[in-house]
Design a protein around this motif. Structure first.
Motif, short mmCIF file in Angstrom:
data_model
loop_
_atom_site.label_atom_id
_atom_site.label_comp_id
_atom_site.label_asym_id
_atom_site.label_seq_id
_atom_site.Cartn_x
_atom_site.Cartn_y
_atom_site.Cartn_z
N GLY A 78 11.47 7.69 4.07
CA GLY A 78 12.24 7.41 2.90
C GLY A 78 13.42 6.79 3.10
N GLU A 79 14.07 6.76 1.97
CA GLU A 79 15.36 6.10 1.93
C GLU A 79 16.17 6.65 0.86
OE1 GLU A 79 15.19 1.60 0.73
OE2 GLU A 79 12.99 2.25 0.80
N VAL B 119 11.09 -2.35 -5.12
CA VAL B 119 10.27 -1.47 -4.47
C VAL B 119 9.91 -0.37 -5.67
CG1 VAL B 119 9.88 0.20 -2.68
CG2 VAL B 119 11.24 -2.02 -2.23
N LEU B 120 8.93 0.00 -5.64
CA LEU B 120 8.21 1.06 -6.64
C LEU B 120 7.96 2.21 -5.77
CD1 LEU B 120 7.50 1.41 -9.65
CD2 LEU B 120 5.35 1.65 -8.81
N HIS B 121 8.78 3.27 -5.59
CA HIS B 121 8.68 4.75 -4.93
C HIS B 121 8.89 5.70 -5.78
CE1 HIS B 121 8.71 2.92 -0.79
NE2 HIS B 121 7.42 2.26 -1.30
N ARG B 122 8.42 6.91 -5.14
CA ARG B 122 8.65 8.25 -6.14
C ARG B 122 10.05 8.94 -5.60
NH1 ARG B 122 5.21 10.78 -8.79
NH2 ARG B 122 3.33 9.52 -7.89
N ILE C 209 14.01 8.81 -1.94
CA ILE C 209 12.66 8.31 -2.35
C ILE C 209 11.79 7.80 -1.19
CG2 ILE C 209 11.96 6.11 -3.67
CD1 ILE C 209 14.45 6.11 -5.29
N VAL C 210 10.59 8.07 -1.70
CA VAL C 210 9.66 7.57 -0.65
C VAL C 210 8.09 7.39 -1.62
CG1 VAL C 210 7.99 9.08 1.23
CG2 VAL C 210 10.42 10.05 0.89
N VAL D 159 0.79 -1.10 -0.04
CA VAL D 159 -0.02 -0.14 0.24
C VAL D 159 0.94 1.23 0.05
CG1 VAL D 159 -1.99 -1.02 1.03
CG2 VAL D 159 -0.31 -0.18 2.55
N SER D 160 2.07 1.16 -0.20
CA SER D 160 3.09 2.32 0.06
C SER D 160 2.81 3.35 -1.23
CB SER D 160 4.30 2.04 -0.19
OG SER D 160 4.90 1.45 -1.22
N MET D 161 1.98 2.83 -2.16
CA MET D 161 2.02 3.81 -3.42
C MET D 161 0.53 4.28 -3.51
SD MET D 161 4.52 5.01 -4.46
CE MET D 161 4.04 5.85 -6.03
#
Length: 153
Positions: free
Chosen positions: A90-91, A67-70, A82-83, A24-26
């Motif tokens: 983020g990381e 992982v798919l993040h922005r 990226i978060v 659910v992170s996106m």
């Protein structure tokens, strides 16, 4: 027969990956098991703030995680902060960890490219309201803690 064993293999062989997101992170951009993400193989084009990237996160004593993040920030050393859209933590990710870039989302059978105006408006509004979202999340967590302690009904 060539066997495909990883997202990198798929991207190398076909140039794109179409896959349902996990987690659910996106949210609200990507709904788990309901939407599809279209990720293109990373090209020589430089990445920009707000690009959504697929990267490989090393996991100790386990297979690496995809992982798919922005991208929220381009760091001076060439790495990225990226978060996830539904995250507040983020990381830092190195360029070599990034294997692909989101090019479109398929929602309810309709393809929404990241170049579409409605997508770009979503990104701008999502980041504009970040401080408010953060405060609301903190307030919600505080209320839940108070309820668990029996201090609020």
């Amino acid at each position: 027969m060539n066997e495909i064993s990883s997202f990198e293999d798929i991207l190398d062989r076909f140039g794109q990956l179409v896959y349902p997101p996990k987690g659910v992170s996106m949210l609200p951009l990507l709904r788990e098991e309901r939407d599809l993400m279209i990720v293109q193989r990373k090209s020589g084009k430089s990445l920009q703030k707000h690009d959504v990237v697929l990267f490989k996160r090393p996991v100790k004593n386990a297979p690496d995680a995809y992982v798919l993040h922005r991208i929220e920030k381009l760091n001076p050393d060439g790495s990225y902060w990226i978060v996830g859209d539904n995250s507040f933590c983020g990381e830092t990710v190195q360029e070599k960890q990034i294997i692909g870039v989101l090019s479109a989302v398929i929602r309810d059978g309709k393809t929404i490219p990241v170049t579409q105006l409605s997508y770009r408006i979503y990104v701008k509004l999502w980041y504009f309201f970040y401080p408010l979202r953060y405060l609301l999340r903190r307030a919600h967590n505080l209320i839940r803690r108070l309820q668990r302690l029996g201090l609020r009904t």
